[in-house]
Every structure is written in structure tokens, then in C-alpha cells.
Design a protein around this motif. Structure first.
Motif, mmCIF file in Angstrom:
data_model
loop_
_atom_site.group_PDB
_atom_site.id
_atom_site.type_symbol
_atom_site.label_atom_id
_atom_site.label_comp_id
_atom_site.label_asym_id
_atom_site.label_seq_id
_atom_site.Cartn_x
_atom_site.Cartn_y
_atom_site.Cartn_z
ATOM 1 N N ASP A 174 79.659 -20.428 -16.032
ATOM 2 C CA ASP A 174 80.734 -21.110 -16.745
ATOM 3 C C ASP A 174 81.699 -20.014 -17.226
ATOM 4 O O ASP A 174 81.319 -19.171 -18.044
ATOM 5 C CB ASP A 174 80.112 -21.857 -17.932
ATOM 6 C CG ASP A 174 81.157 -22.545 -18.789
ATOM 7 O OD1 ASP A 174 82.360 -22.275 -18.585
ATOM 8 O OD2 ASP A 174 80.758 -23.341 -19.661
ATOM 9 N N GLN A 190 81.262 -30.063 -13.828
ATOM 10 C CA GLN A 190 80.671 -29.805 -15.153
ATOM 11 C C GLN A 190 79.711 -28.601 -15.095
ATOM 12 O O GLN A 190 79.155 -28.293 -14.041
ATOM 13 C CB GLN A 190 79.852 -31.005 -15.585
ATOM 14 C CG GLN A 190 80.679 -32.205 -15.964
ATOM 15 C CD GLN A 190 79.762 -33.323 -16.399
ATOM 16 O OE1 GLN A 190 79.439 -33.400 -17.575
ATOM 17 N NE2 GLN A 190 79.332 -34.142 -15.483
ATOM 18 N N TYR A 191 79.534 -27.971 -16.257
ATOM 19 C CA TYR A 191 78.531 -26.913 -16.393
ATOM 20 C C TYR A 191 77.391 -27.451 -17.245
ATOM 21 O O TYR A 191 77.605 -28.266 -18.131
ATOM 22 C CB TYR A 191 79.160 -25.675 -17.033
ATOM 23 C CG TYR A 191 80.175 -25.036 -16.111
ATOM 24 C CD1 TYR A 191 79.774 -24.089 -15.180
ATOM 25 C CD2 TYR A 191 81.521 -25.415 -16.158
ATOM 26 C CE1 TYR A 191 80.694 -23.528 -14.298
ATOM 27 C CE2 TYR A 191 82.440 -24.861 -15.285
ATOM 28 C CZ TYR A 191 82.019 -23.910 -14.353
ATOM 29 O OH TYR A 191 82.919 -23.367 -13.486
ATOM 30 N N SER A 204 76.853 -23.970 -13.089
ATOM 31 C CA SER A 204 77.018 -25.150 -12.245
ATOM 32 C C SER A 204 76.383 -24.836 -10.897
ATOM 33 O O SER A 204 76.198 -23.658 -10.542
ATOM 34 C CB SER A 204 78.489 -25.518 -12.084
ATOM 35 O OG SER A 204 79.065 -24.661 -11.153
ATOM 36 N N ASN A 217 81.684 -33.575 -11.105
ATOM 37 C CA ASN A 217 82.987 -33.458 -11.797
ATOM 38 C C ASN A 217 83.190 -32.070 -12.406
ATOM 39 O O ASN A 217 83.689 -31.950 -13.525
ATOM 40 C CB ASN A 217 83.131 -34.515 -12.908
ATOM 41 C CG ASN A 217 82.992 -35.909 -12.368
ATOM 42 O OD1 ASN A 217 83.439 -36.176 -11.251
ATOM 43 N ND2 ASN A 217 82.336 -36.779 -13.115
ATOM 44 N N SER A 237 76.076 -31.213 -12.210
ATOM 45 C CA SER A 237 77.264 -30.407 -11.903
ATOM 46 C C SER A 237 78.436 -31.264 -11.434
ATOM 47 O O SER A 237 79.496 -30.722 -11.110
ATOM 48 C CB SER A 237 76.962 -29.408 -10.782
ATOM 49 O OG SER A 237 75.882 -28.608 -11.120
#
Ligand code: HEM
Length: 485
Positions: A451, A151-152, A474, A149, A147
Motif C-alpha cells: 500500500d 483495495q489494500y 494487495s 476495487n 483486493s
């Protein structure tokens, strides 16, 4: 008189018209358990369909299933002689093997060994819990890494590794990293296992599909390959154990099986191959089911954020932020237990059991079923019966709580996902402990978010387990657990 008796006995079970060659195969649709439930409305809870060359009896509803699997437990305890079943665990496991005296002994050995390593006494309980907690901690770290930065990520594979590692730790005394290449590769393939052994799989009822190129044939080829690779992996580990076996020290379940099967004082009729088959069966059964349960739970947590918040509030109140949750907290975390039961009921992610077969002629609800008939046991309608469950299509964990907030045991016992009778799942207790502790640790330490670019659906693919379609989430940390100490 003889003729009347014979006519009654030969009475065809109710059921839809079957087409030549394929029977009702083309009517099963994408979700056979839903089709079976709809057919039950028309033909009753016990009816017959035809798939290819096999007449198959389908049992729906609690009463019919209980009558068959509990009152006629031996008659319904067989497994069909399906071609796909022969590829599993080198043909020497106990899950896909027909009923016999030897099978009974084999199942007993597997059952008591699981117990010895998970719940026999407080020490084994603690050591099993430690394995689970270590995997859950590793999973939390992996989720946070994935997860980073903002991110998913798709959690599916990591959940499989977690479930596989718990059962591997029990069987081999060893876990594998989330990045172990050999392990990852094997697990990726094993995910496809359920497609072929689920009720309604066509290769078993239309063996001629193997003789010319078609999608069923290629799925079956990969199925045979994945079983071969998986069994080779397991066998290698068992052989290592055999070579270093010391009767004085039982390191893990593989050693225990080697001891009971290969060094037994009493004659069991079981051989070295059965040791390997048993370990392979347990790892296979223990990873796909548990990882699928967790996969659904994460999806439901992000689908229903208010339920996630309520779970976190309860766990913070009971456990606090100064320590991690443990199994001993279970009795105070009724809402979490309710969430787990509701996930099992609502998704019914093992909708139909592994196919059974009759071991002798049997009559239920006045209907005669001959020996060696394939039987599908449809658990899904038991969990969605509107007479039993108010608004069965609504996800509502609170349905399992009474006015005082305690778990309603009568209701939780009414959820059918581990089957019943002589073929009932032998891993149900360890599965419940695993799912409880992992979920408790995840929601204690993380908040899961959807997301926003994805429209979250509860669609899934059918097989022995129902698997949700891929989704991305995430995980956000909920602050250091030990801050308040
Ligand atoms: C069989 C469900 C976890 C070991 C089964 C069956 C179901 C089931 C429906 C078939 C019963 C039948 O054919 O009537 C589940 C679910 C699980 C789970 C929902 C997780 C949430 C496990 C675990 C293990 C395990 C963790 C072992 C480590 C087995 C075995 C059988 C079996 C060995 C075959 C029993 C036989 O044929 O006699 N399970 N299971 N299961 N399960 Fe599980």
C-alpha cells in the motif's frame, strides 16, 4: 578440599547486578532477545539474570546451546512450574508440562501420530498435501476478494485461519470457513497467546502482580480466558469424536489419540483429559507459528519486490503456467527454499524457545546450575552470528545457495528456530511442508504489492513469536493458470 569444592560449586554465574524485588525485569526492554544477546557480549554465552523472584540462566550461541540441549539433554529438558503454563490445554497437554516418564510417553504418542497423518507413507503424504493445497486455494480466493476495487488489506487474520484449518483438518477431519464466526472469534483471541508464555513474561516471575490492578494482571486475565475458551472449543470436538468412536475406522488425529490413550492395551497412565490436552496443544502450536511465518513472508515479498519477481520467474520456469505447484517440485525450487530459510534466520520469529528448566544439578562451561533453575534458550544470536553469517542483518536468500544454485544443506541446518534436543519442536516437518506449499501457490498465482500510503517497516512485537506490526497489501492475479493448456 570440601570448602574449596563447595565454594566452586556455589560460584555465582556471571550476570548483571539485580535490583531488589524486580531483579533485571526493567532492563529487558521491548525486545528481550536483543537485550539477552547484548548481555552475552559482556558476560559470555552462559550467564544469569534475576527476574522478580527467579534466578534465570540464559543460554546464547550455538556452542553453549548445543552443549546444554544435546550433551546434557535430560538435565535441560524440564519446564518451569510457571503459573501461566498451568492454564494451557487444561494442564493436560505435553508442551508446558515438566519432564517425567509419563511426559516422555506422551510426547512419543504425539510425535508418532503427527507422523502417521503427514509423512508415514505416500498416501498420507498426498492426503496432507491435498489439505494444504485446498487451504492455499481458498486463501488465494480470499486475498483476491479482499483486493477487489484496488483495495489494500491486512492479511494477518486470513493467514491464521489458513494455518488453523490445516491443523484442524488433521485433528478433526474438518475445516472452517474464513467467515465462521465461532472459529474467527476464538482465533482472534489465540493470537494473543504468545504474549504471556514468551521468555521474560512478568506474571510468572512476579506472581504478586496478580494482586492489584495493573496491565500485567489484565493481560494475564485475558490469557486465562482465551485458554479456557480455546480448550472448551477443542474439548467439545474431542467429546463428539469419543461419542462416535469406531475402533475400526481412524478418521483423524483425534480418533488416533482416543485409540492410543483411551483404548490402549498397555498402561500409559494417560487419561481422557490427556487426549483433549494433546489435541489442544497441537492446534495451538500449529497455528500461531505457521501463520506468523507466512505473515513475515508476505511482508518480505512486498518489501523486496525484486526477490518476489525472482521467485516467480523460477516457479514459472519449473512449474509453468499450466498446473499448480506441488511438493514434488521442491527439489527444483531451491531459491524458494532459500527464501523460506532466510525468512526463518533473518526474522528468527521464535527468538527464544519456550522456557526450559533443569531436571537436576548440571555443570556447563564450568558453571554450576542447580536443579529447577529456569533456563531461557536464545535462538536469535545463533542466527545472527557474524562469524557464521556474512552481513547477518541483510535479508539475502541467495546466501543459502551454492555456486550451482543448489541449496547448501550445511547452512540450512545451521538455522535454529525449532530448537534442538529433547524439547525440539515435533511439528517442524509438517510446518516446513505447509509453509513451502502455501508460499509456492501464493507466488505462483498472485503478485503482492505494498500500500503506497504506508511506510513498510519490519518492526514487530515480542512474545513467544515475533509478530510484524499490522501492514496492508494487495494481491493481483497473475493470469489464469490453465490458459496455456
Ligand atoms: C515446541 C518452533 C510449528 C508442535 C516448539 C518450540 C519451538 C517451536 C521453538 C520450543 C522448543 C523448546 O522449548 O526448546 C516452531 C516453529 C514452527 C512450529 C518455528 C513453524 C514454523 C509447529 C507445528 C506443530 C508444533 C505445526 C504441531 C502441529 C510443537 C509442540 C511443541 C513445540 C507440540 C512442544 C514440544 C515439547 O515441549 O516437547 N516449536 N514450531 N510446532 N512445537 Fe513447534
Amino acid at each position: 578440599c570440601f570448602w574449596v569444592k563447595n565454594l566452586t560449586l556455589k560460584k555465582r554465574l556471571p550476570g548483571p547486578f539485580a535490583w531488589p524485588l524486580v531483579g533485571n525485569a526493567m532492563q529487558l526492554g521491548q525486545m528481550p532477545h536483543i537485550t539477552f544477546s547484548k548481555l552475552a557480549k559482556r558476560y559470555g554465552d552462559v550467564y544469569q539474570i534475576r527476574l522478580g523472584s527467579s534466578d534465570i540462566v540464559v543460554l546464547n550461541g550455538e556452542s553453549a546451546i548445543r552443549k546444554a540441549l544435546l550433551q546434557h539433554s535430560t538435565e535441560f529438558a524440564g519446564r518451569p512450574n510457571f503459573v501461566s503454563f498451568q492454564s494451557v490445554s487444561g494442564g493436560t497437554g505435553m508442551t508446558f508440562i515438566n519432564y517425567s516418564k509419563q511426559w516422555k510417553m506422551h510426547r512419543k504418542i504425539a510425535q508418532s501420530t503427527i507422523r502417521a497423518f503427514s509423512s508415514a507413507n505416500s498416501q498420507t503424504k498426498k492426503s496432507f498435501e491435498k489439505h494444504i493445497a485446498a487451504e492455499a486455494q481458498e486463501l488465494i480466493e480470499t486475498f483476491l476478494r479482499l483486493s477487489s476495487n484496488n483495495q489494500y488489506f491486512n492479511p494477518s487474520h486470513e493467514l491464521t485461519v489458513t494455518a488453523a484449518n490445516i491443523i484442524c483438518a488433521l485433528c478433526f477431519g474438518k475445516r472452517y470457513g474464513h467467515d465462521d464466526f465461532e472459529f474467527r472469534t476464538i482465533l482472534t483471541k489465540v493470537n494473543k497467546f504468545g504474549e504471556t508464555v514468551g521468555a521474560g513474561s512478568l506474571v510468572d516471575v512476579m506472581p504478586w502482580l496478580q494482586s492489584f490492578p495493573n496491565p500485567v494482571r489484565s493481560i494475564f486475565q485475558s490469557f486465562k480466558e482465551l485458554n479456557k475458551d480455546f480448550f472448551t472449543f477443542v474439548k467439545g470436538k474431542v467429546v463428539e469424536h469419543r461419542q462416535s468412536y469406531d475402533p475400526e475406522v481412524t478418521r483423524d488425529m483425534s480418533d488416533a489419540f482416543i485409540g492410543v490413550i483411551e483404548h490402549a492395551d498397555t498402561e500409559t497412565g494417560l487419561t481422557e483429559a490427556h487426549t483433549e490436552g494433546t489435541v489442544s496443544d497441537l492446534i495451538g502450536a500449529g497455528l500461531d507459528t505457521v501463520s506468523t511465518a507466512l505473515h513475515w513472508m508476505l511482508l518480505l515479498l512486498v518489501k523486496y519486490p525484486s526477490i518476489q519477481t525472482k521467485l516467480q520467474e523460477q516457479i514459472d520456469k519449473v512449474v509453468g503456467r499450466g498446473r499448480l505447484p506441488s511438493i514434488d517440485d521442491k527439489s527444483n525450487l531451491a531459491y524458494l527454499d532459500a527464501f523460506i530459510y532466510e525468512t526463518m534466520r533473518y526474522t528468527s520469529f521464535v527468538p527464544v524457545t519456550i522456557p526450559h528448566s533443569t531436571t537436576s544439578d548440571v555443570t556447563i562451561e564450568g558453571l554450576h546450575i542447580p536443579k529447577d533453575t529456569v533456563v531461557f534458550i536464545n535462538q536469535w544470536p545463533v542466527n545472527h552470528n557474524p562469524q557464521k553469517w556474512q552481513d547477518p542483518h541483510i535479508f539475502n536468500p541467495s546466501r543459502f545457495l551454492d555456486e550451482t544454485g543448489a541449496l547448501d544443506k550445511d547452512l540450512t541446518n545451521s538455522v535454529m528456530i525449532f530448537s534442538i534436543g529433547k524439547r525440539r519442536c515435533i511439528g517442524d516437518q509438517i510446518a516446513k511442508v505447509e509453509v513451502f506449499l502455501i508460499t509456492a501457490m501464493l507466488i505462483h498465482q498472485l503478485t503482492f504489492e505494498n500500500d503506497p500510503s504506508q511506510d513498510l517497516s519490519l518492526n514487530c512485537s515480542y512474545g513467544l513469536t515475533l509478530k510484524p506490526f499490522d501492514y496492508k497489501i494487495s494481491a493481483k492475479p497473475r493470469g489464469s493458470v490453465f490458459n496455456e493448456e
